[in-house]
Design an enzyme around this catalytic site. Structure first.
Site, PDB file in Angstrom:
ATOM      1  N   TYR A 107       0.803  -1.223   0.000  1.00 17.25           N
ATOM      2  CA  TYR A 107       0.000   0.000   0.000  1.00 17.25           C
ATOM      3  C   TYR A 107       0.837   1.274   0.000  1.00 17.25           C
ATOM      4  O   TYR A 107       0.284   2.366  -0.032  1.00 17.25           O
ATOM      5  CB  TYR A 107      -0.912  -0.001   1.229  1.00 17.25           C
ATOM      6  N   HIS A 137      -4.756   6.067  -0.789  1.00 19.39           N
ATOM      7  CA  HIS A 137      -5.389   5.850   0.517  1.00 19.39           C
ATOM      8  C   HIS A 137      -4.384   5.969   1.671  1.00 19.39           C
ATOM      9  O   HIS A 137      -4.788   5.945   2.833  1.00 19.39           O
ATOM     10  CB  HIS A 137      -6.025   4.462   0.534  1.00 19.39           C
ATOM     11  N   TYR A 146      -4.850  -1.683   9.978  1.00 20.48           N
ATOM     12  CA  TYR A 146      -5.531  -1.483   8.704  1.00 20.48           C
ATOM     13  C   TYR A 146      -6.609  -0.405   8.837  1.00 20.48           C
ATOM     14  O   TYR A 146      -7.164  -0.162   9.908  1.00 20.48           O
ATOM     15  CB  TYR A 146      -6.104  -2.780   8.119  1.00 20.48           C
ATOM     16  N   ASN A 203      -9.751   0.212   8.104  1.00 19.65           N
ATOM     17  CA  ASN A 203     -11.112   0.076   8.626  1.00 19.65           C
ATOM     18  C   ASN A 203     -11.177  -0.150  10.137  1.00 19.65           C
ATOM     19  O   ASN A 203     -12.265  -0.156  10.712  1.00 19.65           O
ATOM     20  CB  ASN A 203     -11.839  -1.063   7.909  1.00 19.65           C
ATOM     21  N   ASP A 208      -6.937  10.908   3.590  1.00 15.85           N
ATOM     22  CA  ASP A 208      -7.238  11.250   2.206  1.00 15.85           C
ATOM     23  C   ASP A 208      -8.696  11.676   2.069  1.00 15.85           C
ATOM     24  O   ASP A 208      -9.567  11.186   2.780  1.00 15.85           O
ATOM     25  CB  ASP A 208      -6.961  10.059   1.289  1.00 15.85           C
ATOM     26  N   ASN A 234     -14.064   5.142   5.730  1.00 19.58           N
ATOM     27  CA  ASN A 234     -14.153   4.051   6.694  1.00 19.58           C
ATOM     28  C   ASN A 234     -13.193   4.208   7.867  1.00 19.58           C
ATOM     29  O   ASN A 234     -13.508   3.817   8.998  1.00 19.58           O
ATOM     30  CB  ASN A 234     -13.909   2.712   5.999  1.00 19.58           C
TER      31      ASN A 234
END
Length: 259
Positions: free
Chosen positions: A77, A82, A127, A129, A154, A175
């Site tokens: 990532y 994100h 993570y 969420n 973001d 989220n």
């Protein structure tokens, strides 16, 4: 009666100054302050900065800031849209010489200061969420009030590279922010720095867009925004939300508008 009056005056002074080698007890925000009690641990503030001793030998204590950048851990990532929240934390880390070298409450953290004001930088490793699992425990441990929890993430509704500082707000269907608010019992009265990443083109899938890396032009805009964000966060930490922040937001709003 006179003794009681002296006691009340003395107690109120403790909220302004503390004697050497002691910690100040920071008053909680009247709105949504109970989440800190739920996650509290038997500790007192272990990061602090003080003004030099005054003539009475007392020191002024600063309330710390918890600055949390949202993102996903792992090389997969790195550099994606994100994860710009992580990138802002890295930028502050470099600018202030703060090492991110400790794992606490499911986050990679670093402790330092901006000027005399102590700060905790955090990159949740749970993570996106599940970001809320990090923020509440860290805020409780370091006794950070809601008004000093700065969330960096973001924002699809802003053009790429445009950033905005807000005193409060909703989750905007993000989220990560939704998770944080959920773990703060729905409270929304904490500041945030939003970094614009634009909207997906055409019918492109939203998830694919968020996990995509920036183009060369977009990357240049983001790098510039990160530099500006570091400066803006420094102003916020040292001065609070004042006319300089308002001027900054206005400049960002029209940064790509040619006169």
């Amino acid at each position: 009666m006179l003794i009681m009056l002296y006691f009340l005056v003395y107690r109120s002074m403790l909220y302004a100054v503390s004697a050497p080698n002691s910690c100040i007890s920071y008053p909680r925000s009247p709105n949504c302050s109970h989440f800190l009690r739920k996650n509290s641990v038997p500790t007192r503030l272990c990061i602090r900065a003080s003004l030099p001793d005054n003539n009475n030998g007392a020191k002024l204590e600063y309330t710390p800031w918890l600055i949390v950048g949202l993102g996903n851990p792992g090389n997969k990532y790195h550099g994606t849209r994100h994860n710009v929240g992580f990138e802002m934390i890295d930028s502050i880390s470099r600018a202030q010489g703060i090492l991110l070298n400790t794992i606490q409450s499911k986050a990679l953290i670093g402790i330092g200061s901006i000027g005399e004001v102590p700060i905790v930088l955090a990159k949740p490793q749970s993570y996106m969420n599940y970001s809320g699992e990090v923020v509440g425990p860290l805020a409780a441990h370091y006794q950070v009030p809601l008004r000093h929890i700065l969330l960096v993430y973001d924002e699809l509704s802003l053009p790429n590279g445009v950033i905005r500082l807000q005193q409060r707000g909703g989750h905007g269907h993000h989220n990560g922010v939704k998770s944080v608010m959920g773990h703060l019992d729905g409270c929304r009265d904490f500041p945030r720095l939003c970094i614009g990443i634009g909207n997906p083109p055409g019918t492109m899938d939203m998830k694919a867009f968020l996990l995509q890396k920036f183009s060369s032009v977009e990357r240049k805009q983001i790098d510039e925004a990160l530099e500006q964000g570091v400066e803006a966060i420094g102003t916020l930490v040292l001065q609070g939300f004042n006319h300089n922040i308002e001027r900054f937001n206005l400049g960002q709003k029209y940064k790509y508008h040619k006169v």
